[in-house]
Write an enzyme that holds these catalytic residues in place. Sequence first.
Site, PDB file in Angstrom:
ATOM      1  N   LYS A  42       0.422  -1.037  -0.294  1.00 49.98           N
ATOM      2  CA  LYS A  42      -0.263  -0.152   0.178  1.00 49.98           C
ATOM      3  C   LYS A  42       0.631   1.569   0.220  1.00 49.98           C
ATOM      4  CE  LYS A  42      -3.420   2.420   2.532  1.00 49.98           C
ATOM      5  NZ  LYS A  42      -4.436   2.560   3.769  1.00 49.98           N
ATOM      6  N   HIS A  51      -9.534 -33.856 -32.334  1.00 49.65           N
ATOM      7  CA  HIS A  51     -10.015 -32.292 -31.608  1.00 49.65           C
ATOM      8  C   HIS A  51     -11.014 -32.744 -30.157  1.00 49.65           C
ATOM      9  CE1 HIS A  51      -8.054 -31.348 -34.836  1.00 49.65           C
ATOM     10  NE2 HIS A  51      -8.726 -31.598 -36.022  1.00 49.65           N
TER      11      HIS A  51
END
Length: 516
Positions: free
Chosen positions: A136, A277
Site C-alpha cells: 500500500k 479434436h
Amino acid sequence: MKKRAILSVSDKTGIVDFARELIGLGFEVLSTGGTAKALTDAGLAVTNVSDVTGFPECLDGRVKTLHPMIHAGILAMRSNPEHMEQLEKLGVTPIDVVAINLYPFKQTILKPDVTLEDAIENIDIGGPTMIRAAAKNWQDVSVIVDPSDYQKVIEEYKQSGTVSKETRFRLAGKVFEHTAQYDAMINTYLRAQRGETQMPDAFTMTFEKVQDMRYGENPHQAAAFYREIGNRSNTLAAAQQLHGKELSYNNINDANGALDVLKEFGSEQPTAVGVKHANPCGVGVGETIYEAYMKAYESDPVSIFGGIVALNRPVDKQTAEELAKIFLEIIIAPDFDADALEILEKKKNIRLLKLPDLAKPNTPDMLDMKKVAGGLLVQQLDTELLHEEDIRCVTKRQPTEEEMKQLMFVWKVVKHVKSNGIALAKDNMTVGIGPGQTNRITALELAIKYGGDKVKGSVMGSDAFFPFSDCVEAAQKAGITAIIQPGGSIRDEDSIKAADEAGIAMLFTGMRHFKH
C-alpha cells in the site's frame, strides 16, 4: 537517517546473501524467529523485532510483528510531514525494505496425512499484514515476496541509492497477486473440509503456471497452461513427459478429453481410446492392451491419424510397434516398457506421457469451468454415467445379453462425444461416431458413414433424446439392432413405435449427457 529492513521468510532461498548485501549498504536488519537464527548463524548482525517493539514474541510465535512500532514504520508516508512528525514523537524508525514470504500453507495441505489443525496453524497472519501494508505504501517501501527479486533491489540500491518507482510498483503488484492466491488456497481448502459442493456467492480459485505456450488454439492467440493446486494425481497436470516436444494448447485439451473417456472404463479391462479434436474417434476393449489398441485403431483408421491415444495398461513392445506405424501427437499411459520406449523415442515429435493414476475416476468436486465473455460458467464435472434403477426397456423386444453389454460400452463413449452426439459399437469397439452436429439425424448419418460395412449388427448410443422417429428409421436401414438413449421427448412414443416395428430393442436411461 539509517535505512531499516525487516526480513522474515519461510523460503530462505538467498536470504543470507540478501541480508549481507543490505548490511553492506548501511541497512539495519530486523528479523524474527527462524530467519533471525539463519542470519545470526551466518555471522550477520541482526536486530530482533522484540527489541524494537519492547514486547516479547508470544502465543507460540503467533504474535511477533503485529505492533505499531513495526507497522507505523512501514505505513508512514515520507512525503507527509504530519506522518513524519508523529514517527519522531513516537520514536518509530521508518522501514524501507520488507522481504517476507508466507507460512507454507500450500506445502502443508499437499501432505497426504495433513490434519485440519496443521493446516490452520500454517495460515500466516503477520506476514500478509506486513506485505500488504508495504505494498500500500509502495511509493516509499520496497516489498519483496519472491527471492528472485532480491538481486534487482540490491543492484538498484548500488546504482542510485534507492529503488526506482517502476520497480517498487511492480513489486507491490506481486504482493497482492501473492496474497490473493494465498487466501484463495485457504478458502478452497476450508470449503472442501466443510464438504460444500454448492456454488458459492463469490467464487475464488487459484492456479499456478505450468508453462507458457507458443500459442493457443491458433497462432495469433497467446496462451499458458495453469495447474489447479491440490493432490490431483489422476489429471493431465500430474503427467510426466518422457519424450517429445512441448505440449501445445490443443494437445492438452485433446489429451484431457482422451483421459475423460478412458476413466469411464476404469482399469478392469485393457482399454484404448483414440481422440481427435477433443472427440473420441475410436475406443476398444480387449484381452490385452495390444488388442484394445487395434480395435480403437480399426474403429476409424483415418481420423486417428494425427490424434491422441490413451491406454490404461503399460505400453509393451508389440503395442509400441503398432503405435509407431502412424503419426500420433501424444501417447499417454500408466507406463512404458523399456523396449517400447526405445521404439517410440525414434519418432522425434511424438509426446510420451506417463500417468500411473490415469484410470482413477474424477470426483464431483473437480469443477468444470468455461470462460465466457464477461463471466464464468461453473458446474460439477459430469462424473455419473447412469442409475441402474432408472434404466428401462421401452420396446417389446428386450436386448440380448450381448446387446446389453455393447449398449453399456457405447453409453460410456457417447457421454464424451460433443453434442449432438451419436456413437455406434459392436464387439467391444466403436464402429462409427458422429460428433457435434446441429441436428441428431445428421450426427447419426455421419456415424453410419464412418462405420460403413461394420455398422450392421451394431448398437447405438445417443447423448440426448430423439426429437423425431427419423433416427430409429435410419438405424433400421443401417442394420443397427439396439439403442440406448435418455428418453424424455414429447415424441418418445413415435420412436418407440418405430423401434417396435423394426424389431429394435431400445433402452431409456433417464440421464442425458450434453457436452458442448
